[in-house]
Write a protein that holds these residues in place. Structure first.
Motif, mmCIF file in Angstrom:
data_model
loop_
_atom_site.group_PDB
_atom_site.id
_atom_site.type_symbol
_atom_site.label_atom_id
_atom_site.label_comp_id
_atom_site.label_asym_id
_atom_site.label_seq_id
_atom_site.Cartn_x
_atom_site.Cartn_y
_atom_site.Cartn_z
ATOM 1 N N LYS A 151 28.635 44.336 39.858
ATOM 2 C CA LYS A 151 28.802 44.462 41.309
ATOM 3 C C LYS A 151 30.242 44.868 41.646
ATOM 4 N N ASP A 152 30.356 45.888 42.476
ATOM 5 C CA ASP A 152 31.654 46.399 42.953
ATOM 6 C C ASP A 152 32.539 46.973 41.853
ATOM 7 N N ALA A 153 31.991 47.255 40.690
ATOM 8 C CA ALA A 153 32.799 47.796 39.593
ATOM 9 C C ALA A 153 32.781 49.329 39.631
ATOM 10 N N ALA A 154 33.951 49.928 39.522
ATOM 11 C CA ALA A 154 34.092 51.381 39.481
ATOM 12 C C ALA A 154 34.004 51.869 38.034
ATOM 13 N N ALA B 43 39.772 42.100 41.239
ATOM 14 C CA ALA B 43 40.349 43.213 41.995
ATOM 15 C C ALA B 43 40.438 44.478 41.128
ATOM 16 N N HIS C 126 40.121 45.203 33.987
ATOM 17 C CA HIS C 126 38.783 45.658 34.369
ATOM 18 C C HIS C 126 37.761 45.254 33.295
ATOM 19 N N ARG D 37 37.719 47.466 41.041
ATOM 20 C CA ARG D 37 37.663 48.534 42.038
ATOM 21 C C ARG D 37 38.620 49.612 41.651
#
Length: 169
Positions: free
Chosen positions: A65-68, A166, A139, A169
Motif C-alpha cells: 500500500k502506497d509504495a512507489a 515515508a 524503502h 513514496r
C-alpha cells in the motif's frame, strides 16, 4: 527431515513464514513450493545480478500500500516453480541478457495455505536481499518489515519506522 516436520508443525498452528532472497532454495523444490508458493530448482531457475526495477502490481495489498516502484542493484530470479494461486505483489522486467527481455517476472508474492489438519497460514516471498546494502535501503526495509508483520497477522506498519514508511513514496 527435522526442519521439515518442525516447519510443518509451526505452520499447522497458524504461524507465518517470510522467505527472503535465496531462502526459496530447497532440496525438495516441489514440496517447498507448496509451502511458500514458489521455489528454486537448480539447472532450471535463472538469475541476474545488477540494476533492476521493481514494479508493484498490487497497490491495494497491505504490504505494498502506497509504495512507489523503485530501482535497486540486487538480483532477480526467474523460471522458479510457482503455485498457480500465488498473489504477485511485485515483478521486474526480465533482464536484457535473456531470450525474453522485458517479460515481467514475479519477485514478491504472498501465498495463503492450510496444511492438512492445520490452521490457515500466510507466506511472503521477497526475492530481494542478495546484497547486504539492500537492507539499508529504507524503502526495501519497510516492505520487508511489512511482510513480516502481515505473515504474523499483525498491523503491517507495526514494525516499520515513520521514516521507512515515508520512503515508500
Amino acid at each position: 527431515m527435522l526442519f521439515r516436520s518442525a516447519l510443518e508443525a509451526f505452520l499447522k498452528r497458524g504461524g507465518g513464514i517470510v522467505a527472503l532472497h535465496d531462502a526459496v532454495l530447497s532440496r525438495d523444490s516441489q514440496w517447498f513450493k507448496t509451502i511458500i508458493g514458489g521455489a528454486w530448482e537448480d539447472r532450471v531457475a535463472k538469475y541476474f545480478e545488477g540494476e533492476n526495477t521493481y514494479f508493484y502490481l498490487n497497490p491495494a495489498h497491505p504490504i505494498t500500500k502506497d509504495a512507489a516502484n523503485f530501482t535497486l542493484t540486487d538480483e532477480v530470479y526467474w523460471d522458479l516453480h510457482l503455485m498457480p494461486n500465488i498473489q504477485i505483489l511485485a515483478a521486474s522486467p526480465q533482464p536484457r541478457v535473456t531470450t525474453t527481455p522485458g517479460k515481467m517476472i514475479p519477485q514478491m508474492w504472498t501465498y495463503e495455505n492450510q496444511l492438512p489438519g492445520g490452521q490457515p497460514y500466510r507466506a511472503v516471498v521477497n526475492l530481494l536481499g542478495h546484497h547486504f546494502t539492500t537492507f539499508s535501503n529504507p524503502h526495501a526495509r519497510a516492505i520487508f518489515l511489512r511482510a513480516i508483520a502481515w505473515a504474523g497477522k499483525r498491523d503491517v506498519d507495526s514494525l516499520a519506522t515513520a521514516e521507512e514508511i515515508a520512503a515508500l513514496r
